[in-house]
Design a protein around this motif. Sequence first.
Motif, PDB file in Angstrom:
ATOM      1  N   ARG A  23       1.132  61.671  13.221  1.00 54.24           N
ATOM      2  CA  ARG A  23       1.771  61.187  14.451  1.00 54.24           C
ATOM      3  C   ARG A  23       0.745  60.596  15.400  1.00 54.24           C
ATOM      4  O   ARG A  23       0.976  59.552  16.016  1.00 54.24           O
ATOM      5  N   ASN A  24      -0.384  61.247  15.523  1.00 50.93           N
ATOM      6  CA  ASN A  24      -1.417  60.738  16.429  1.00 50.93           C
ATOM      7  C   ASN A  24      -1.916  59.359  15.977  1.00 50.93           C
ATOM      8  O   ASN A  24      -2.169  58.480  16.807  1.00 50.93           O
ATOM      9  N   ILE A  25      -2.067  59.174  14.652  1.00 55.74           N
ATOM     10  CA  ILE A  25      -2.482  57.881  14.116  1.00 55.74           C
ATOM     11  C   ILE A  25      -1.421  56.825  14.419  1.00 55.74           C
ATOM     12  O   ILE A  25      -1.736  55.709  14.873  1.00 55.74           O
TER      13      ILE A  25
ATOM     14  N   GLN B 158      -8.315  60.609   7.779  1.00 54.24           N
ATOM     15  CA  GLN B 158      -7.106  61.432   7.708  1.00 54.24           C
ATOM     16  C   GLN B 158      -6.545  61.459   6.297  1.00 54.24           C
ATOM     17  O   GLN B 158      -6.106  62.511   5.806  1.00 54.24           O
TER      18      GLN B 158
ATOM     19  N   GLN C 262       0.867  56.845  16.762  1.00 59.74           N
ATOM     20  CA  GLN C 262       0.928  56.584  18.202  1.00 59.74           C
ATOM     21  C   GLN C 262      -0.188  55.636  18.626  1.00 59.74           C
ATOM     22  O   GLN C 262       0.040  54.710  19.430  1.00 59.74           O
ATOM     23  N   SER C 263      -1.374  55.833  18.082  1.00 57.00           N
ATOM     24  CA  SER C 263      -2.486  54.929  18.398  1.00 57.00           C
ATOM     25  C   SER C 263      -2.193  53.522  17.892  1.00 57.00           C
ATOM     26  O   SER C 263      -2.496  52.530  18.566  1.00 57.00           O
TER      27      SER C 263
ATOM     28  N   LYS D 273       1.578  66.349  12.626  1.00 58.37           N
ATOM     29  CA  LYS D 273       0.966  66.089  13.928  1.00 58.37           C
ATOM     30  C   LYS D 273      -0.195  65.106  13.838  1.00 58.37           C
ATOM     31  O   LYS D 273      -0.339  64.205  14.681  1.00 58.37           O
ATOM     32  N   ASP D 274      -1.029  65.268  12.815  1.00 53.60           N
ATOM     33  CA  ASP D 274      -2.193  64.381  12.681  1.00 53.60           C
ATOM     34  C   ASP D 274      -1.761  62.939  12.404  1.00 53.60           C
ATOM     35  O   ASP D 274      -2.327  61.990  12.956  1.00 53.60           O
TER      36      ASP D 274
ATOM     37  N   GLN E 293     -10.447  56.249  11.410  1.00 49.70           N
ATOM     38  CA  GLN E 293      -9.693  57.475  11.661  1.00 49.70           C
ATOM     39  C   GLN E 293      -8.604  57.676  10.607  1.00 49.70           C
ATOM     40  O   GLN E 293      -8.377  58.802  10.139  1.00 49.70           O
TER      41      GLN E 293
END
Length: 342
Positions: free
Chosen positions: A46-48, A144, A50-51, A43-44, A140
């Motif tokens: 994925r957020n990177i 991570q 997506q950004s 999930k973490d 970020q």
Amino acid sequence: MTFQSDSQPKLTSAELASLWTDFLQNTMTRCIFTYFLKDVEDKDIRNIIQSAYTFSDENAKAISEFFSSEHIPLPVGFQDKDVNLNAPRLYSDLYMLFYIENTLKAGLISSGGALALCARSDIREFFSDSLFKTTRLYNQTVDQMASKGILVRAPYIEYPNEVDQVDSHKYLSGLSLFNKKRPLNAIEIAYLHTNIQTNLLGAKLALSFAQSSAQKNVQRYMLRGANISEKHIKLFTDILINNDIQPPISSDHAITDSTTPPFSDKLMMFHMSVISALGTGNYATAAAASQRSDLIVNYERLSAEIAEFAKDGADIMINNAWLEQPPTTTDKELLAKKKDKR
């Protein structure tokens, strides 16, 4: 994302070149991040991703607006047809994160360089915004990587006890058979470490392209690129070890055994041309910063090898009509010859 361009002077060659290059690279990474999003499980991470995808997409759209307002033909770049979302997973989640970290490092350099080249206020605003967002996303991403235990730091050395001055020309020597090479300084270690890490990324990426491409000449080219990267990694690693410095070990950022191409051969070849250009730039910077002559000679020799590799790649792209020509000035001599024939 819209930038004001009313009553602005025409784009300079530097501004046009910067936007053109950025468009091709952002449409390429947009395709890659689209493919990553299909498979990523963490999930973490994925957020990177997506950004990163949103950033590439917004930049590509903003540049499209610049070209449209100036009535300049938009480069083809890379489109949906250049990514195969039906292809099985090829990269692990950790490799995706490692890839994005290195992509953002390159973005910091390119956005900063473009900003320094441009004069028009709206173009400077665009690249300033791009640099800010790249910096934020890079931080970020590194955080991570650290939280997941895969951040590879440069080697540690002892703190100096005093300020010292170079007191002998032998400090610059590294090629003499009769003089012992001095220990590496912190700047030289930093660049050796950086070039090991970027070659690790390039080697894995080239291998993934080799195993998934359907064209024999592309496969051979990618395997050659992987071999070059591995050879350079060994050289830089040996230099550190010979100076009693243990190179930090990178986690194994795995690729799967899938042979289904996730990307078009055009995209893969273009990506290798980008990596080759970045490698040449990294080596040039490292050579300029290094003070031991043997390091400088090595960087120059390896740069020549990369240049030859890049030239052969450009030949493949030209033969397949995959290489877009950058905006260029008019050939005045050719115009004169055409005029004489009328």
